[in-house]
Design a protein around this motif. Sequence first.
Motif, PDB file in Angstrom:
ATOM      1  N   LYS A 100       0.893  -1.369   0.159  1.00  0.00           N
ATOM      2  CA  LYS A 100       0.099  -0.048   0.002  1.00  0.00           C
ATOM      3  C   LYS A 100       0.625   1.315   0.107  1.00  0.00           C
ATOM      4  O   LYS A 100       0.226   2.238  -0.627  1.00  0.00           O
ATOM      5  CB  LYS A 100      -0.863  -0.021   1.455  1.00  0.00           C
ATOM      6  N   THR A 101       1.950   1.124   0.669  1.00  0.00           N
ATOM      7  CA  THR A 101       2.936   2.559   0.739  1.00  0.00           C
ATOM      8  C   THR A 101       3.356   2.740  -0.707  1.00  0.00           C
ATOM      9  O   THR A 101       3.370   3.873  -1.385  1.00  0.00           O
ATOM     10  CB  THR A 101       4.019   2.064   1.632  1.00  0.00           C
ATOM     11  N   VAL A 102       3.852   1.576  -1.544  1.00  0.00           N
ATOM     12  CA  VAL A 102       4.183   1.873  -2.966  1.00  0.00           C
ATOM     13  C   VAL A 102       3.003   2.100  -3.724  1.00  0.00           C
ATOM     14  O   VAL A 102       3.130   3.256  -4.663  1.00  0.00           O
ATOM     15  CB  VAL A 102       4.697   0.131  -3.382  1.00  0.00           C
ATOM     16  N   GLU A 103       1.742   1.894  -3.741  1.00  0.00           N
ATOM     17  CA  GLU A 103       0.505   2.199  -4.490  1.00  0.00           C
ATOM     18  C   GLU A 103       0.349   3.681  -4.095  1.00  0.00           C
ATOM     19  O   GLU A 103      -0.175   4.312  -5.175  1.00  0.00           O
ATOM     20  CB  GLU A 103      -0.385   1.407  -4.135  1.00  0.00           C
ATOM     21  N   GLU A 104       0.180   3.982  -2.859  1.00  0.00           N
ATOM     22  CA  GLU A 104      -0.182   5.361  -2.460  1.00  0.00           C
ATOM     23  C   GLU A 104       0.886   6.276  -2.864  1.00  0.00           C
ATOM     24  O   GLU A 104       0.512   7.326  -3.402  1.00  0.00           O
ATOM     25  CB  GLU A 104      -0.457   5.641  -0.978  1.00  0.00           C
ATOM     26  N   LEU A 105       2.070   5.997  -2.845  1.00  0.00           N
ATOM     27  CA  LEU A 105       3.091   6.918  -3.308  1.00  0.00           C
ATOM     28  C   LEU A 105       3.075   7.087  -4.832  1.00  0.00           C
ATOM     29  O   LEU A 105       3.200   8.151  -5.494  1.00  0.00           O
ATOM     30  CB  LEU A 105       4.652   6.605  -2.738  1.00  0.00           C
ATOM     31  N   LYS A 107       0.558   7.135  -6.738  1.00  0.00           N
ATOM     32  CA  LYS A 107      -0.650   7.825  -6.927  1.00  0.00           C
ATOM     33  C   LYS A 107      -0.399   9.441  -6.888  1.00  0.00           C
ATOM     34  O   LYS A 107      -0.750  10.402  -7.259  1.00  0.00           O
ATOM     35  CB  LYS A 107      -1.895   7.616  -5.892  1.00  0.00           C
ATOM     36  N   HIS A 108       0.571   9.658  -5.709  1.00  0.00           N
ATOM     37  CA  HIS A 108       1.372  10.899  -5.608  1.00  0.00           C
ATOM     38  C   HIS A 108       2.549  11.345  -6.539  1.00  0.00           C
ATOM     39  O   HIS A 108       3.135  12.301  -6.305  1.00  0.00           O
ATOM     40  CB  HIS A 108       1.696  11.171  -4.178  1.00  0.00           C
ATOM     41  N   GLY A 109       2.665  10.426  -7.280  1.00  0.00           N
ATOM     42  CA  GLY A 109       3.868  10.521  -8.549  1.00  0.00           C
ATOM     43  C   GLY A 109       5.140  10.312  -8.213  1.00  0.00           C
ATOM     44  O   GLY A 109       6.229  10.279  -9.034  1.00  0.00           O
ATOM     45  N   LEU A 110       5.361   9.324  -7.138  1.00  0.00           N
ATOM     46  CA  LEU A 110       6.846   8.783  -6.831  1.00  0.00           C
ATOM     47  C   LEU A 110       6.699   7.247  -7.156  1.00  0.00           C
ATOM     48  O   LEU A 110       5.790   6.517  -6.598  1.00  0.00           O
ATOM     49  CB  LEU A 110       7.203   8.870  -5.419  1.00  0.00           C
ATOM     50  N   ASP A 111       7.166   6.839  -8.180  1.00  0.00           N
ATOM     51  CA  ASP A 111       7.466   5.383  -8.692  1.00  0.00           C
ATOM     52  C   ASP A 111       8.523   4.713  -7.957  1.00  0.00           C
ATOM     53  O   ASP A 111       9.683   4.911  -8.373  1.00  0.00           O
ATOM     54  CB  ASP A 111       7.299   5.487 -10.417  1.00  0.00           C
ATOM     55  N   LEU A 112       8.034   3.652  -7.003  1.00  0.00           N
ATOM     56  CA  LEU A 112       9.128   3.005  -6.459  1.00  0.00           C
ATOM     57  C   LEU A 112       9.091   1.402  -7.070  1.00  0.00           C
ATOM     58  O   LEU A 112       9.754   0.631  -6.671  1.00  0.00           O
ATOM     59  CB  LEU A 112       8.646   2.771  -4.917  1.00  0.00           C
ATOM     60  N   SER A 113       8.778   1.450  -8.366  1.00  0.00           N
ATOM     61  CA  SER A 113       8.716   0.216  -8.905  1.00  0.00           C
ATOM     62  C   SER A 113      10.154  -0.146  -9.342  1.00  0.00           C
ATOM     63  O   SER A 113      10.559  -1.324  -9.380  1.00  0.00           O
ATOM     64  CB  SER A 113       7.827   0.149 -10.426  1.00  0.00           C
ATOM     65  N   ALA A 115      13.248   0.001  -7.687  1.00  0.00           N
ATOM     66  CA  ALA A 115      13.489   0.118  -5.983  1.00  0.00           C
ATOM     67  C   ALA A 115      14.807   0.607  -5.775  1.00  0.00           C
ATOM     68  O   ALA A 115      15.067   0.838  -4.532  1.00  0.00           O
ATOM     69  CB  ALA A 115      13.138  -1.193  -5.295  1.00  0.00           C
ATOM     70  N   SER A 116      15.669   1.272  -6.711  1.00  0.00           N
ATOM     71  CA  SER A 116      17.027   1.550  -6.396  1.00  0.00           C
ATOM     72  C   SER A 116      16.931   2.812  -5.702  1.00  0.00           C
ATOM     73  O   SER A 116      17.874   2.868  -4.957  1.00  0.00           O
ATOM     74  CB  SER A 116      17.704   2.128  -7.965  1.00  0.00           C
ATOM     75  N   ILE A 117      15.850   3.645  -5.426  1.00  0.00           N
ATOM     76  CA  ILE A 117      15.920   4.682  -4.495  1.00  0.00           C
ATOM     77  C   ILE A 117      15.805   4.287  -2.932  1.00  0.00           C
ATOM     78  O   ILE A 117      16.077   4.755  -1.991  1.00  0.00           O
ATOM     79  CB  ILE A 117      14.621   5.565  -4.730  1.00  0.00           C
ATOM     80  N   VAL A 118      15.300   3.066  -2.834  1.00  0.00           N
ATOM     81  CA  VAL A 118      15.068   2.355  -1.566  1.00  0.00           C
ATOM     82  C   VAL A 118      16.199   1.442  -1.337  1.00  0.00           C
ATOM     83  O   VAL A 118      16.498   0.472  -2.045  1.00  0.00           O
ATOM     84  CB  VAL A 118      13.862   1.712  -1.529  1.00  0.00           C
ATOM     85  N   LYS A 119      17.218   1.769  -0.404  1.00  0.00           N
ATOM     86  CA  LYS A 119      18.477   1.110  -0.348  1.00  0.00           C
ATOM     87  C   LYS A 119      18.593  -0.267   0.576  1.00  0.00           C
ATOM     88  O   LYS A 119      19.312  -0.962   0.440  1.00  0.00           O
ATOM     89  CB  LYS A 119      19.347   2.340   0.258  1.00  0.00           C
ATOM     90  N   ALA A 120      17.837  -0.069   1.471  1.00  0.00           N
ATOM     91  CA  ALA A 120      17.654  -1.147   2.585  1.00  0.00           C
ATOM     92  C   ALA A 120      16.084  -1.263   3.073  1.00  0.00           C
ATOM     93  O   ALA A 120      15.680  -0.057   3.412  1.00  0.00           O
ATOM     94  CB  ALA A 120      18.754  -1.307   3.619  1.00  0.00           C
ATOM     95  N   VAL A 121      16.192  -2.259   3.898  1.00  0.00           N
ATOM     96  CA  VAL A 121      14.801  -2.386   4.693  1.00  0.00           C
ATOM     97  C   VAL A 121      15.322  -3.015   6.155  1.00  0.00           C
ATOM     98  O   VAL A 121      16.167  -4.008   6.022  1.00  0.00           O
ATOM     99  CB  VAL A 121      13.822  -3.448   3.991  1.00  0.00           C
TER     100      VAL A 121
END
Length: 399
Positions: A100-105, A107-113, A115-121
């Motif tokens: 849901k975080t990915v899908e909501e972002l 909708k607001h213009g930030l594509d996390l598909s 995922a290089s912007i997300v470095k770690a979890v």
Amino acid sequence: MATSNVKYECKVAINDFILASILSDPEASSLVGSIDNGTSSSRFLLITSAGKILSTAQVEYEQCFPSSSPYNGNEGASCAGWHEHNPFAIWDSVAMCMVKTVEELAKHGLDLSNASIVKAVGITNQRETTVAWNDRTGRVYYNAIVWDDTRTAETADMIMKENKQPNINPQDVLRSKTGLPVASYFAATKLRWLIDNIPELQRDLNSPEERDHVRFGTMDTWILYMLTGYRRSVTEMENNERLAHIGGEFKTDVSNASRWLFMNLETMSWDESLVHAVCKGSNCWSNNEGIVSVPLSALPKIVPSADCTIGTIHGIPCSDKGSIAFKNVTVGSMLGDQQAALFGNNCVLPGMAKCTYGTGLFLLMNSGVKPMISTQGLLTTVAYQIGKRIGSEESDPSP
């Protein structure tokens, strides 16, 4: 165990100011994700390199308080004090928050598909809550027993009687190695209850073919295993039964491992003598080739709290067919929730302490790099461990 108990909607909140700054230059931005599995809900946060929270998502899940159980000795006996979680509800709540975080972002213009912007979890979790499953079949043997469940008070009493020593308080028979008293709180007593009471688990532990496929884990281990494993094929499932993923990383960090009663604080590793002390009196064993204990292979590998080799997320399917969230993102840390709060409040020097209020009240103090065994009833436990010793593949035993 065939269904999930997630019945609540996912609530996602986005900081528009932080989002706008990322959208202005997404290639220069980096994020880390935080999974927070608590006693009543799971949350997922995305945080910038400056420590600002971009988004939060939260899903509550059902609490299981059995009124009766076939495993409660006398028929009709009360199950007061029993507290369970469906482990698939835990997993579903985590996966839903992330998707849901990915899908909501989006909708607001930030594509996390990409995922290089997300470095770690990272993962932080309710401690001691324990589940058992078979990694070959994927079947979970029983619901997760929650940390505050009191059915294992009798189990703790049995363990104390089985390990009675002269001139030692019964609760303290394992304290010199573990820093902990024998009490219903800790994961090992939940493991002992499971092997005492669940027939399918007993059969597998006594089977040469299945014994090495049995897995016990707290919620950090379960979430990591599901994140890094592969979904099973439909043909492997019977009657829509939910199965654990296959091939996931089977690990726990030192802070969670220190809450089992199985980890030696000096070696920072599982101690076979402690496992034997807890398990030797179980009615599980059928004297099959002298087996009287749980194999160490059934316990997760102990790793540092922060380490880039913990695992890699296989990817979580989104609502849009073909979209996968967080595929190939590194899992870079795991910490029990109270130790995470200690570290998060920057209590990195001896004498620094935190007190937090949630389902319970927890006061923790950093006591340095060497174990200090309390004579006043306090618990000695591992706060955290960052990485490995330089030039060594072995974990640094200093927290």
